[in-house]
Design an enzyme around this catalytic site. Structure first.
Site, PDB file in Angstrom:
ATOM      1  N   GLU A   1       0.804  -1.218   0.000  1.00 42.98           N
ATOM      2  CA  GLU A   1       0.000   0.000   0.000  1.00 42.98           C
ATOM      3  C   GLU A   1       0.843   1.277   0.000  1.00 42.98           C
ATOM      4  O   GLU A   1       0.312   2.370  -0.200  1.00 42.98           O
ATOM      5  CB  GLU A   1      -0.942  -0.008   1.204  1.00 42.98           C
TER       6      GLU A   1
ATOM      7  N   GLU B   1       7.638 -22.089   7.503  1.00 38.66           N
ATOM      8  CA  GLU B   1       8.122 -21.213   8.569  1.00 38.66           C
ATOM      9  C   GLU B   1       9.185 -21.870   9.439  1.00 38.66           C
ATOM     10  O   GLU B   1       9.840 -21.215  10.237  1.00 38.66           O
ATOM     11  CB  GLU B   1       6.960 -20.756   9.451  1.00 38.66           C
TER      12      GLU B   1
END
Length: 274
Positions: free
Chosen positions: A84, A115
């Protein structure tokens, strides 16, 4: 004195029992009650957030980039915040970068065991030719994610500025970051579901970090996004009204033509000598 034992508060049992027996109204009310404590937890972390922003701003003003790195929800929130920045502040793609364990496929679908690889985080950063000019913020609600911890450890060895964002006090990820941020929101409404309060806390802090950095980088004037990209009619209209206000232009169409010609409020104002 012995070291304090690390406790994963994010994994502790919910304060609420028998959720399946609650009415929908009670579920919603109780989630809202839990969420109400998140801003207070974020407030407690502001000094740590400030320290990280000041250090990161120095690096970025000197030409460095900001990397967010995480797994699962934490990784997705970093990618959201990074993505953004270009449309909102007109900065280049690649100034703020979000990386997630498992790569882009993991944005939509969980990638099994991604992960748990303590080496892959650094390898992912290397793909971006990371240097000591840059900044890395490791995001891990539990504070125990090997992908993130391994990346930060290697960054420290390479002289790269590091921060962390977690929701457990005294976590392993805090121990390897120069600027640890801990937002302790307590057990989740659904036990261990850290996309809830922990995710909300992380989103709030990331909003604070990127907004404060963009202001430090001169991408905001007064309270306006004068460098925003004109990617849709809503943003064009917002930009026209900004330009009318700042430049004292009375006619909407005149301001719109000027804005579209130059591509941003900032550039149009510069041409006008404002």
């Amino acid at each position: 004195m012995s070291a304090q034992k690390f406790v994963r508060i994010t994994e502790q049992p919910s304060h609420h029992r028998h959720l399946e027996q609650m009415s929908v109204r009670d579920v919603l009310v109780n989630i809202n009650k839990e969420d109400a404590g998140v801003p207070a937890a974020v407030q407690q972390a502001i000094p740590a957030v400030e320290a990280f922003v000041l250090a990161a701003a120095d690096k970025m003003l000197a030409g460095g980039r900001l990397f967010y790195i995480g797994a699962g929800t934490s990784g997705r929130l970093g990618i959201l915040d990074a993505s953004e920045c270009p449309p909102t502040y007109g900065v280049p793609h690649g100034l703020v970068v979000g990386l997630i364990a498992g790569g882009d496929n993991a944005i939509r679908r969980a990638v099994e065991n991604a992960e748990d690889d303590g080496n892959q985080g650094w390898e992912d950063l290397r793909q971006w030719n990371i240097t000591e000019k840059d900044v890395v913020l490791g995001i891990a609600a539990s504070g125990t994610t090997p992908y993130v911890i391994g990346a930060l450890k290697k960054c420290r060895e390479e002289g790269i500025l590091t921060g962390s964002l977690s929701c457990n006090p005294g976590s392993p990820v805090s121990a390897v970051a120069e600027f640890p941020i801990e937002v302790v929101v307590g057990p989740e409404f659904v036990t261990g579901s850290t996309r809830m309060k922990s995710g909300t806390a992380q989103k709030l802090v990331l909003n604070m970090i990127s907004t404060a950095l963009m202001i430090q980088l001169g991408r905001v004037e007064d309270n306006k996004m004068v460098n925003m990209q004109l990617t849709n009619d809503k943003l064009v209209d917002r930009g026209v009204k900004m330009l009318m206000e700042k430049a004292g232009i009375a006619d909407y169409e005149t301001a719109k033509a000027l804005l579209l010609q130059h591509g941003s409020v900032k550039k149009a104002m510069s041409v006008l000598g404002i």
